[in-house]
Design a protein around this motif. Structure first.
Motif: not given
Length: 445
Positions: A199, A265, A267-269, A271-273, A275-277
């Motif tokens: 980020y 980035w 893959r885990g980050i 997926n988090q990004y 999901a959040a957006n």
């Protein structure tokens, strides 16, 4: 008739001298490239390819020349590079600062306490001003300590070696006492972005914008320099030399953009990004580029500002005048004591800024923050061409020297060298750099 003959002889001697230069000599003369700069690029290439091949042969894979490692390398170089730009001025004026690592540690610990334990009580957790207040306190604290060191050196007549050696011990101990050796974590989420991470970057588009702006700036500086030379009657570089230097510089910038944009980035980050957006991730995955990290951009800005300070201001001219001959500089009306104090103030400010980057990158403030960094900073400046005899040094050389030192350390970590071996190599490289610098100056004379 005599004048014509002398002119013909001079022309013949000039042509003969150009022929004696050879292709390499003509290239260096036409481009005006510093041979030490070429040497550092050669050393950097040797380190990168050497460690990469070693890893491929003995570990089954080469990890040095990968987008991931080179991106991380640029981030790791940032704090050392920032301090190395200030160390150039210190060494140019025939001083030394052994306290920068400890100064980084104590300012980093102070900023950790301020943003984790103090400011949230008054501003609230996650307040947008926390990172600004924290960074400001860190830089001002570094400047204050640097001013104190400079005052002792300039006005009390205590040698810089003794003052900063004492500072190394004092501030390292103060960092430990500030929180009884405990680690402070995590830091403010916005402050953390200043250290990089997925980020803490500007992304692919932002990186291309930066790259294009830098290339335009390179072209503008070359055109401006050519017009200035013409206006003052100085010799011009040949057009092919201008095109070579400008084209190579822009190619390096574009290559850097392509490199940082090729590192995605995790893959885990992603997926988090997503999901959040509310972003749908396709089956093959979503590719999001890191781009340039914020600490790297901070280093670039510091390098540009320090170069302007050194080359375009009276302060910079006075620095090199003091380094060349302190007595003559004082007789010429330069306030050497006040200049010395200001140089150490600047060095302290840059150490405070480096503490911002280093603590943000680690997402914590620890007692080990900045440990032995003074060795890497001094080595970076010396490897970059700063003479310990004073009077000679460049900002870009120090930054490149920091990259060389960090490449050595990262390469040794990647192939599994023990910490003791790393220290032996760093010490040996520092001694070798000073030896080669002495040889170079003897040949120049």
């Amino acid at each position: 008739m005599t004048d014509t003959t002398e002119a013909s002889d001079a022309s013949a001697e000039t042509k003969s001298g150009q022929q004696d230069l050879g292709l390499i000599g003509k290239f260096l003369k036409g481009t005006e490239i510093d041979t030490r700069l070429l040497g550092m690029f050669g050393a950097l290439a040797l380190i990168w390819f050497g460690f990469h091949i070693y890893g491929a042969v003995f570990n089954g894979f080469g990890a040095m020349l990968t987008p991931r490692n080179l991106w991380n390398l640029s981030v790791q170089t940032s704090s050392i590079g920032i301090m190395a730009t200030g160390m150039v001025l210190v060494i140019v004026t025939r001083h030394i600062d052994l306290s920068v690592g400890a100064l980084l540690g104590v300012t980093g610990m102070t900023m950790g306490i301020v943003q984790v334990e103090i400011l949230p009580q008054y501003l609230g957790l996650g307040h947008p001003l926390i990172w600004i207040v924290t960074a400001t306190i860190g830089i001002l604290m570094g400047m204050t300590i640097g001013a104190f060191h400079g005052w002792l050196i300039a006005y009390r007549g205590i040698p810089a070696f003794i003052v900063t050696l004492g500072g190394l011990l004092v501030w390292r101990g103060a960092a430990f006492l500030a929180n009884n050796g405990k680690t402070i974590s995590p830091v403010d989420s916005t402050f953390q972005l200043l250290g990089g991470g997925p980020y803490g970057t500007i992304g692919a588009t932002g990186s291309w914008v930066v790259g294009i702006i830098v290339c335009i700036a390179i072209v503008w500086m070359m055109v401006s320099s050519r017009r200035s030379r013409q206006r003052h009657g100085f010799a011009q570089r040949p057009i092919w030399g201008e095109l070579t230097v400008g084209g190579t510089s822009c190619a390096l910038v574009i290559g850097s953009v392509l490199l940082v944009n090729s590192y995605p980035w995790p893959r885990g980050i992603v997926n988090q990004y997503a999901a959040a957006n509310n972003i749908t991730v396709p089956p093959e995955g979503l590719f999001i580029s890191h781009g340039f990290a914020i600490p790297v951009l901070i280093l670039v800005v510091v390098g540009i500002l320090m170069t302007i300070l050194v080359k375009r201001t009276r302060f910079g001219r006075n620095v090199f005048a003091i380094g060349g001959n302190p007595e003559a500089a004082e007789l010429a009306g330069i306030n050497v004591k006040w200049m010395t104090m200001r140089i150490f103030m600047l060095m302290g400010s840059l150490a405070g800024l480096a503490a911002v980057v280093a603590s943000a990158r680690l997402n914590s403030a620890t007692n080990a923050l900045g440990l032995l960094d003074e060795l890497y900073v001094i080595a970076a400046a010396v490897i970059g061409g700063t003479s310990l005899a004073g009077g000679i040094g460049t900002i870009y050389g120090a930054i490149l020297g920091a990259l060389v030192m960090q490449s050595l350390q990262s390469g040794m970590v990647l192939i599994g060298f023990d910490t003791s071996v790393q220290q032996i190599v760093v010490g040996s490289v520092l001694v070798l750099a000073v030896y080669l610098d002495n040889l170079y100056r003897k040949n120049v004379k």
